[in-house]
Motif scaffolding. Structure first.
Motif, short mmCIF file in Angstrom:
data_model
loop_
_atom_site.label_atom_id
_atom_site.label_comp_id
_atom_site.label_asym_id
_atom_site.label_seq_id
_atom_site.Cartn_x
_atom_site.Cartn_y
_atom_site.Cartn_z
N ALA A 1 0.83 -1.21 0.00
CA ALA A 1 0.00 0.00 0.00
C ALA A 1 0.86 1.26 0.00
O ALA A 1 0.38 2.34 -0.35
CB ALA A 1 -0.94 0.00 1.19
N GLU A 2 2.12 1.15 0.37
CA GLU A 2 3.02 2.30 0.37
C GLU A 2 3.58 2.61 -1.02
O GLU A 2 4.11 3.69 -1.25
CB GLU A 2 4.15 2.08 1.35
CG GLU A 2 3.68 2.06 2.79
CD GLU A 2 4.80 1.88 3.78
OE1 GLU A 2 5.99 1.96 3.39
OE2 GLU A 2 4.50 1.65 4.95
N ASP A 3 3.49 1.65 -1.95
CA ASP A 3 3.96 1.88 -3.32
C ASP A 3 2.92 2.71 -4.05
O ASP A 3 1.74 2.36 -4.09
CB ASP A 3 4.18 0.55 -4.04
CG ASP A 3 5.35 -0.22 -3.46
OD1 ASP A 3 6.43 0.36 -3.31
OD2 ASP A 3 5.17 -1.41 -3.13
N ARG A 4 3.36 3.83 -4.62
CA ARG A 4 2.43 4.79 -5.22
C ARG A 4 2.69 4.94 -6.71
O ARG A 4 3.82 4.83 -7.18
CB ARG A 4 2.57 6.16 -4.55
CG ARG A 4 2.52 6.16 -3.03
CD ARG A 4 1.43 5.35 -2.41
NE ARG A 4 0.11 5.93 -2.55
CZ ARG A 4 -0.99 5.37 -2.09
NH1 ARG A 4 -0.96 4.21 -1.46
NH2 ARG A 4 -2.16 5.94 -2.27
N GLN B 1 -2.48 4.11 -5.16
CA GLN B 1 -1.77 2.88 -4.86
C GLN B 1 -1.35 2.19 -6.15
O GLN B 1 -2.14 2.05 -7.09
CB GLN B 1 -2.64 1.93 -4.03
CG GLN B 1 -1.89 0.68 -3.62
CD GLN B 1 -2.66 -0.19 -2.65
OE1 GLN B 1 -3.67 0.23 -2.08
NE2 GLN B 1 -2.19 -1.40 -2.46
N TYR C 1 -0.26 -0.91 -8.54
CA TYR C 1 -0.52 -2.34 -8.72
C TYR C 1 0.31 -2.91 -9.86
O TYR C 1 0.20 -4.09 -10.17
CB TYR C 1 -2.00 -2.58 -9.00
CG TYR C 1 -2.85 -2.39 -7.77
CD1 TYR C 1 -3.01 -3.41 -6.84
CD2 TYR C 1 -3.47 -1.17 -7.51
CE1 TYR C 1 -3.77 -3.23 -5.70
CE2 TYR C 1 -4.23 -0.99 -6.37
CZ TYR C 1 -4.38 -2.02 -5.47
OH TYR C 1 -5.13 -1.84 -4.33
N CYS D 1 -0.75 2.82 -11.03
CA CYS D 1 -2.05 2.34 -10.60
C CYS D 1 -2.65 1.57 -11.77
O CYS D 1 -2.13 1.62 -12.89
CB CYS D 1 -2.96 3.51 -10.19
SG CYS D 1 -3.36 4.63 -11.55
#
Length: 75
Positions: free
Chosen positions: A13-16, A23, A25, A39
């Motif tokens: 969740a910290e990866d932006r 967030q 993915y 994202c």
């Protein structure tokens, strides 16, 4: 291009997203070195170009449709 679905280091969740800050993915390791995070929205928007420049793609968008397991509190 190689697509990996079970990376050794999962996105958190910290990866932006590098585009909008949502967030991430999708992690794209570039042929020239470095990486980009996206994202799901921006991964789809830029998918064709990313496929051209990617060495490895880690796609964790399946997490968006995963059904959460019920906790003992839900019973």
């Amino acid at each position: 291009m190689t697509t990996a679905t079970a990376p050794s280091t999962s996105l958190t969740a910290e990866d932006r997203c590098d585009r909008c800050g949502a967030q991430a993915y999708l992690r794209v390791e570039l042929q020239t070195g470095g990486e980009l995070l996206f994202c799901a929205h921006h991964a789809r928007e830029h998918g064709d170009k990313l496929a051209e420049v990617a060495e490895v793609v880690v796609d964790e968008t399946h997490k968006l449709t995963a059904t959460p397991t019920p906790s003992s509190d839900d019973a």
